[in-house]
Scaffold this motif. Structure first.
Motif, PDB file in Angstrom:
ATOM      1  N   TYR A  51     -80.470 -45.801  15.368  1.00 54.32           N
ATOM      2  CA  TYR A  51     -80.479 -47.140  15.017  1.00 54.32           C
ATOM      3  C   TYR A  51     -81.863 -46.590  13.801  1.00 54.32           C
ATOM      4  O   TYR A  51     -82.226 -47.767  12.671  1.00 54.32           O
ATOM      5  CB  TYR A  51     -81.209 -49.076  15.737  1.00 54.32           C
ATOM      6  CG  TYR A  51     -83.207 -48.034  16.213  1.00 54.32           C
ATOM      7  CD1 TYR A  51     -83.796 -48.794  15.099  1.00 54.32           C
ATOM      8  CD2 TYR A  51     -82.970 -47.538  17.324  1.00 54.32           C
ATOM      9  CE1 TYR A  51     -85.044 -48.887  15.320  1.00 54.32           C
ATOM     10  CE2 TYR A  51     -84.752 -46.908  17.193  1.00 54.32           C
ATOM     11  CZ  TYR A  51     -85.295 -47.934  16.535  1.00 54.32           C
ATOM     12  OH  TYR A  51     -86.274 -47.303  17.124  1.00 54.32           O
ATOM     13  N   CYS A  88     -71.952 -47.627  16.006  1.00 53.95           N
ATOM     14  CA  CYS A  88     -72.572 -48.854  15.470  1.00 53.95           C
ATOM     15  C   CYS A  88     -74.278 -49.023  15.261  1.00 53.95           C
ATOM     16  O   CYS A  88     -74.431 -49.266  14.489  1.00 53.95           O
ATOM     17  CB  CYS A  88     -72.555 -50.077  17.263  1.00 53.95           C
ATOM     18  SG  CYS A  88     -72.828 -51.515  16.285  1.00 53.95           S
ATOM     19  N   ASN A  89     -74.987 -48.495  15.902  1.00 49.87           N
ATOM     20  CA  ASN A  89     -76.572 -47.744  15.757  1.00 49.87           C
ATOM     21  C   ASN A  89     -76.804 -47.691  14.373  1.00 49.87           C
ATOM     22  O   ASN A  89     -77.356 -47.628  13.492  1.00 49.87           O
ATOM     23  CB  ASN A  89     -77.221 -47.650  16.755  1.00 49.87           C
ATOM     24  CG  ASN A  89     -77.728 -48.413  18.040  1.00 49.87           C
ATOM     25  OD1 ASN A  89     -76.975 -49.779  17.802  1.00 49.87           O
ATOM     26  ND2 ASN A  89     -78.381 -47.990  19.300  1.00 49.87           N
ATOM     27  N   CYS A  91     -74.788 -46.931  11.595  1.00 47.59           N
ATOM     28  CA  CYS A  91     -74.126 -48.136  10.663  1.00 47.59           C
ATOM     29  C   CYS A  91     -74.823 -49.285  11.161  1.00 47.59           C
ATOM     30  O   CYS A  91     -74.982 -49.607   9.379  1.00 47.59           O
ATOM     31  CB  CYS A  91     -72.510 -48.125  10.682  1.00 47.59           C
ATOM     32  SG  CYS A  91     -71.637 -47.027  10.946  1.00 47.59           S
ATOM     33  N   VAL A  92     -75.319 -50.308  11.554  1.00 46.56           N
ATOM     34  CA  VAL A  92     -76.205 -51.030  11.537  1.00 46.56           C
ATOM     35  C   VAL A  92     -77.613 -50.658   9.851  1.00 46.56           C
ATOM     36  O   VAL A  92     -77.855 -51.073   9.443  1.00 46.56           O
ATOM     37  CB  VAL A  92     -76.833 -51.483  12.595  1.00 46.56           C
ATOM     38  CG1 VAL A  92     -77.712 -52.637  12.340  1.00 46.56           C
ATOM     39  CG2 VAL A  92     -75.322 -52.520  12.733  1.00 46.56           C
ATOM     40  N   VAL A 117     -63.203 -45.811  17.154  1.00 44.03           N
ATOM     41  CA  VAL A 117     -63.708 -47.401  17.311  1.00 44.03           C
ATOM     42  C   VAL A 117     -62.638 -48.406  17.535  1.00 44.03           C
ATOM     43  O   VAL A 117     -62.970 -49.048  18.296  1.00 44.03           O
ATOM     44  CB  VAL A 117     -64.242 -47.284  16.055  1.00 44.03           C
ATOM     45  CG1 VAL A 117     -65.762 -48.613  15.451  1.00 44.03           C
ATOM     46  CG2 VAL A 117     -65.398 -46.672  15.761  1.00 44.03           C
ATOM     47  N   TYR A 131     -70.124 -53.181  20.640  1.00 45.60           N
ATOM     48  CA  TYR A 131     -70.246 -52.045  19.791  1.00 45.60           C
ATOM     49  C   TYR A 131     -69.659 -51.304  18.803  1.00 45.60           C
ATOM     50  O   TYR A 131     -69.820 -51.452  17.854  1.00 45.60           O
ATOM     51  CB  TYR A 131     -71.451 -50.682  20.648  1.00 45.60           C
ATOM     52  CG  TYR A 131     -71.678 -50.933  21.373  1.00 45.60           C
ATOM     53  CD1 TYR A 131     -73.328 -52.015  21.285  1.00 45.60           C
ATOM     54  CD2 TYR A 131     -72.058 -50.117  22.602  1.00 45.60           C
ATOM     55  CE1 TYR A 131     -74.197 -51.839  21.737  1.00 45.60           C
ATOM     56  CE2 TYR A 131     -73.111 -50.310  23.526  1.00 45.60           C
ATOM     57  CZ  TYR A 131     -74.109 -50.965  23.203  1.00 45.60           C
ATOM     58  OH  TYR A 131     -75.426 -50.967  23.758  1.00 45.60           O
ATOM     59  N   GLY A 134     -68.987 -54.851  15.528  1.00 44.25           N
ATOM     60  CA  GLY A 134     -70.400 -54.517  15.672  1.00 44.25           C
ATOM     61  C   GLY A 134     -70.372 -53.051  14.558  1.00 44.25           C
ATOM     62  O   GLY A 134     -70.591 -53.189  13.085  1.00 44.25           O
ATOM     63  N   ALA A 135     -70.024 -52.285  14.650  1.00 45.58           N
ATOM     64  CA  ALA A 135     -69.431 -50.953  13.672  1.00 45.58           C
ATOM     65  C   ALA A 135     -68.317 -50.835  13.088  1.00 45.58           C
ATOM     66  O   ALA A 135     -68.677 -50.933  12.035  1.00 45.58           O
ATOM     67  CB  ALA A 135     -69.245 -49.795  14.732  1.00 45.58           C
ATOM     68  N   TYR A 138     -69.354 -53.041   9.717  1.00 46.68           N
ATOM     69  CA  TYR A 138     -70.422 -52.470   8.751  1.00 46.68           C
ATOM     70  C   TYR A 138     -69.503 -51.063   8.786  1.00 46.68           C
ATOM     71  O   TYR A 138     -70.315 -51.164   7.291  1.00 46.68           O
ATOM     72  CB  TYR A 138     -71.821 -51.997   9.543  1.00 46.68           C
ATOM     73  CG  TYR A 138     -72.528 -53.481  10.181  1.00 46.68           C
ATOM     74  CD1 TYR A 138     -73.058 -53.252   8.697  1.00 46.68           C
ATOM     75  CD2 TYR A 138     -72.716 -53.613  10.772  1.00 46.68           C
ATOM     76  CE1 TYR A 138     -74.273 -54.448   9.173  1.00 46.68           C
ATOM     77  CE2 TYR A 138     -73.663 -54.055  11.471  1.00 46.68           C
ATOM     78  CZ  TYR A 138     -74.123 -55.097  10.250  1.00 46.68           C
ATOM     79  OH  TYR A 138     -75.138 -55.745  10.786  1.00 46.68           O
TER      80      TYR A 138
END
Length: 184
Positions: A51, A88-89, A91-92, A117, A131, A134-135, A138
């Protein structure tokens, strides 16, 4: 909390392990692990580092994003969960760090990560689905929309959006995705 070089020096101290070495040690632990539980712990740890934009260059250099993608292809649901969580982390955090954007997303896309994904949307593990949503939120941009917005993926996302009474987090994420990338 995001780190910078000065804060990292303060946290590491004189005898501590520099961040790049610590991440290398984790990758080596994963590669040498002989049991699934050890691999799960290492990937979960790496996903927690994903992240923070301070770690992005190290993670790309050590092929950690590729390691996350490899985990998504494993039959072990925990490795899939932590792998897509790391994606995900990474990309966020990238959205908040214009200096590196979109380097992580580029690696993920170039390594065939989008279909992996999308496949996670059908997981029986709630965190994996969260996740993945979320991924994809983004990762979706003008150059990836055609690959992400395939009818089957959009159908699944619409089903999650309609499931508000059953799972609010899926519904909220799915609705945000649809608002931004499909219905706009």
């Amino acid at each position: 909390m995001f780190t910078n070089a000065q804060r990292q020096v303060e946290r590491t101290g004189r005898s501590g392990t520099p961040r790049d070495q610590h991440l290398q040690d984790l990758v080596t632990q994963f590669q040498n692990a002989t049991d699934e539980e050890s691999k799960e712990k290492v990937v979960a740890n790496l996903a927690n580092f994903a992240y923070d934009p301070f770690n992005y260059g190290f993670m790309r250099q050590l092929n950690v994003l590729e390691l996350f993608l490899d985990c998504i292809t494993e039959p072990n649901e925990r490795l899939v969960e932590f792998g897509v969580g790391g994606i995900c982390n990474s990309c966020v955090g990238e959205q908040h760090n214009t200096l590196n954007y979109p380097a992580n997303a580029s690696v993920i896309v170039q390594c065939g990560g989008i279909p992996l994904v999308i496949q996670c949307l059908s997981s029986p593990v709630r965190n994996t689905v969260t996740y993945a949503l979320g991924a994809l939120y983004y990762l979706c941009n003008p150059s990836t929309k055609r690959e992400i917005l395939k009818p089957d993926a959009v159908r699944i996302i619409r089903e999650y959006a309609a499931a508000g009474a059953v799972n609010t987090s899926f519904s909220n994420l799915a609705n945000a995705f649809l608002e931004k990338h499909v219905d706009s």
